[in-house]
Design a protein around this motif. Structure first.
Motif: not given
Length: 282
Positions: A134-137, A141-143, A147-151
């Motif tokens: 989830v964190g890297f996948g 996807l760049k959809l 979300p890009a926030d790690l939390t």
């Protein structure tokens, strides 16, 4: 008005209580003495081991402990934040999946199959792998809207993983309710939904409180796994300090913070389990 008869303990009852009290004191004394003896022997063995001086310098440095506490404690707030956000989401996901898997309508078979696939998949994949995927996948996807926030990514991963376990806990609680109660509710004119809401779920929720609390104890510890995707929480902060000082005492600080949070919850879980046993025995 004459007073009613006053109950007085018999000699046999008083003797029985005296014996039980004496046995309780004896058991407590033996347990205390054996615990002290075990701790003392373990301490002697550890302190007299050949590598103890180096372990003491690298894991139990008081100066480094005090230096690491503020930074690690600040990171630990991130762990608590993730836990508090993920916990209600996991409850919602778990209950929804459990209810879907409990449906019997042929028209809902595709949804029921998806719920079963979700549970089987995320119970079979280690939580660490879910967090990494989830964190890297998801960002890869760049959809739009992802979300890009790690939390946020950490919360999503933990919710997906633990939601599968909690769904099975809820399902076992729902299925533990005797079918006669459902039949009685339906005979009174309650619909299927109202039977679930007012008869089945309240009883099932009480029965699964203890296993749910055990899952949430594990969840609090597993919040440290989000450090693998770069989020700076307690474990990651300890790793940063350790890499700078080559001293492992910050790991001890992080461990103690997790212990201080999980032990009260564990003791509360034991209390609820004991109360449930007393209620069933009454």
């Amino acid at each position: 008005m004459t007073a009613g008869p006053v109950w007085v303990k018999s000699d046999r009852q008083r003797e029985r209580e005296r014996i039980l009290a004496s046995q309780g004191r004896r058991t407590t004394s033996i347990a205390t003495a054996s615990t002290i003896l075990f701790v003392a022997l373990a301490g002697v063995v550890v302190v007299n081991s050949p590598g103890w001086p180096r372990v003491q310098d690298t894991f139990f440095d008081p100066e480094m402990f005090l230096r690491a506490v503020p930074a690690v404690a600040e990171g630990f707030l991130v762990n608590i934040k993730i836990f508090l956000i993920a916990e209600p989401l996991i409850l919602v996901v778990g209950l929804a999946v459990a209810l879907i898997r409990g449906t019997r309508s042929p028209a809902l078979f595709p949804v029921r199959a998806l719920a079963t696939l979700y549970v089987d998949t995320f119970r079979g994949v280690p939580t660490l792998l879910v967090i990494l995927m989830v964190g890297f996948g998801l960002p890869a996807l760049k959809l739009q809207g992802v979300p890009a926030d790690l939390t946020t990514l950490g919360v999503i991963a933990l919710t997906l993983s633990y939601g599968a376990y909690v769904a099975e806990v809820f399902r076992s609680g729902i299925e533990s309710i005797h079918p006669s109660q459902v039949a009685a509710a339906r005979s009174l004119g309650l619909s299927h939904g109202k039977t679930l809401r007012f008869v089945v779920l309240p009883q099932a929720a009480r029965r699964v409180v203890v296993p749910l609390l055990n899952d949430f104890i594990s969840l609090q510890k597993d919040t440290a796994l989000v450090s693998t995707i770069g989020l700076v929480e307690a474990l990651r902060q300890a790793q940063i300090i350790t890499s700078q000082t080559f001293n492992y005492t910050p790991y001890l600080v992080a461990s103690l913070l997790f212990i201080l949070l999980t032990i009260p919850l564990a003791r509360y879980t034991d209390h609820l389990a004991a109360r449930a046993r007393r209620r069933q025995g009454s």
